[in-house]
Design a protein around this motif. Structure first.
Motif, PDB file in Angstrom:
ATOM      1  N   UNK A   1       0.722  -1.092  -0.036  1.00 35.25           N
ATOM      2  CA  UNK A   1       0.064  -0.229  -0.047  1.00 35.25           C
ATOM      3  C   UNK A   1       0.945   1.087   0.049  1.00 35.25           C
ATOM      4  N   UNK A   2       1.538   1.070   0.949  1.00 36.22           N
ATOM      5  CA  UNK A   2       2.686   2.373   1.151  1.00 36.22           C
ATOM      6  C   UNK A   2       3.437   2.618  -0.235  1.00 36.22           C
ATOM      7  N   UNK A   3       4.058   1.626  -0.880  1.00 36.49           N
ATOM      8  CA  UNK A   3       4.778   1.782  -2.102  1.00 36.49           C
ATOM      9  C   UNK A   3       3.669   2.217  -3.168  1.00 36.49           C
ATOM     10  N   UNK A   4       2.584   1.417  -3.197  1.00 36.18           N
ATOM     11  CA  UNK A   4       1.723   2.014  -4.422  1.00 36.18           C
ATOM     12  C   UNK A   4       1.086   3.480  -4.190  1.00 36.18           C
ATOM     13  N   UNK A   5       0.910   3.857  -3.055  1.00 35.59           N
ATOM     14  CA  UNK A   5       0.388   5.264  -2.817  1.00 35.59           C
ATOM     15  C   UNK A   5       1.412   6.352  -2.754  1.00 35.59           C
ATOM     16  N   UNK A   6       2.486   5.910  -2.494  1.00 38.21           N
ATOM     17  CA  UNK A   6       3.625   6.948  -2.367  1.00 38.21           C
ATOM     18  C   UNK A   6       4.600   7.020  -3.841  1.00 38.21           C
ATOM     19  N   UNK A   7       4.356   6.105  -4.918  1.00 39.21           N
ATOM     20  CA  UNK A   7       5.524   6.178  -5.745  1.00 39.21           C
ATOM     21  C   UNK A   7       5.023   7.394  -6.790  1.00 39.21           C
ATOM     22  N   UNK A   8       6.219   7.930  -7.408  1.00 33.67           N
ATOM     23  CA  UNK A   8       6.029   9.261  -7.956  1.00 33.67           C
ATOM     24  C   UNK A   8       5.109   9.086  -9.437  1.00 33.67           C
ATOM     25  N   UNK A   9       5.239   8.000  -9.850  1.00 34.02           N
ATOM     26  CA  UNK A   9       4.280   7.910 -11.021  1.00 34.02           C
ATOM     27  C   UNK A   9       3.104   6.967 -10.857  1.00 34.02           C
ATOM     28  N   UNK A  10       2.004   7.616 -11.219  1.00 35.04           N
ATOM     29  CA  UNK A  10       0.616   7.159 -11.040  1.00 35.04           C
ATOM     30  C   UNK A  10       0.541   6.517  -9.723  1.00 35.04           C
ATOM     31  N   UNK A  11       0.695   7.432  -8.541  1.00 34.16           N
ATOM     32  CA  UNK A  11       0.224   6.699  -7.565  1.00 34.16           C
ATOM     33  C   UNK A  11      -1.299   6.311  -7.362  1.00 34.16           C
ATOM     34  N   UNK A  12      -1.630   5.310  -6.433  1.00 39.25           N
ATOM     35  CA  UNK A  12      -2.859   4.815  -6.194  1.00 39.25           C
ATOM     36  C   UNK A  12      -3.636   6.037  -5.293  1.00 39.25           C
ATOM     37  N   UNK A  13      -4.705   6.127  -6.231  1.00 39.72           N
ATOM     38  CA  UNK A  13      -5.606   7.269  -5.691  1.00 39.72           C
ATOM     39  C   UNK A  13      -6.901   7.209  -6.537  1.00 39.72           C
TER      40      UNK A  13
END
Ligand code: DC
Length: 219
Positions: free
Chosen positions: A174-186
């Motif tokens: 979750x942390x990786x998917x939400x905080x990644x620079x490109x296309x974060x999970x939102x």
């Protein structure tokens, strides 16, 4: 655009729900997580280090992915039974942060979805890949509930993994998917948010179909 997008974090029930919604509508289902997993599998197969961006970009540009029903093929090889392991969970999360991978997969996803009548599930379907989709949903559930579901899923595939380990991995992903620079999970701004923690799959599907029908009646 006659596309239903279902985005959300790992284990929120997207696969089950998108499969049921597609069946009820008579649409195709596009499992984009499986595409990231297939690329992860390919990199692993060729011993390519995900941090070697040049090698990753090169193999991605040339790779081809197609579906036959529920089966997924990468470069002609059926990898359906090989991509749902804890190792591929982590590797897929890593490769999904690589711009060349997202670029290539988004292109393939748009090509597959261009026919319409499709339920596309993933992380960035409503925000990036199909911003003009008519029906957008963001499916969520508590990390604990998602870990319980994932454990059950792994067990039915013959894998025994401790609940605490799965929960830790879910929180990390979750942390990786939400905080990644490109296309974060939102969620897309125009997505309906569905919290499935205490809902059955049938209740979630009924909600989604009623939202789609309401929108259809209005247009
Ligand atoms: O939904 P899943 O667990 O099969 O997805 C595997 C990984 O791929 C997950 O870490 C998130 C990533 N993913 C993504 O970044 N964008 C998508 N559209 C689908 C999946």
């Amino acid at each position: 655009m006659d596309i239903v997008t279902i985005d959300g974090p790992a284990g929120a029930g997207k696969s089950t729900i998108s499969r049921m919604v597609a069946q009820r509508l008579g649409y195709d289902r596009l499992d984009t997580g499986a595409m990231y997993r297939a690329v992860a599998w390919l990199l692993d197969r060729h011993n390519i280090d995900p941090s070697d961006s040049e090698a990753v970009a090169d193999i991605c540009k040339k790779c081809d992915i197609h579906f036959e029903g529920e089966k997924i093929f990468i470069n002609g090889e059926d990898v359906t039974g090989l991509i749902r392991t804890p190792k591929m969970d982590m590797l897929a999360s890593q490769v999904s942060a690589i711009p060349a991978v997202r670029e290539r997969l988004s292109e393939l996803q748009q090509k597959i979805g261009s026919r319409g009548r499709c339920v596309a599930e993933g992380r960035d379907m409503g925000t990036v890949v199909f911003p003009d989709a008519d029906y957008k949903f963001f499916l969520d559930a508590s990390p604990e509930e998602r870990a319980r579901r994932r454990k059950k899923q792994l067990e039915s595939a013959g894998e025994i993994v401790q609940y605490e380990i799965i929960l830790k991995q879910i929180i990390e992903r979750d942390r990786a998917d939400i905080s990644r620079a490109i296309c974060p999970l939102k969620p897309a701004e125009d997505a309906a948010i569905v919290d499935s923690t205490s809902l059955s799959p049938a209740q979630v599907v009924d909600f989604i179909l009623s939202e789609i029908n309401k929108k259809r009646e209005k247009s």
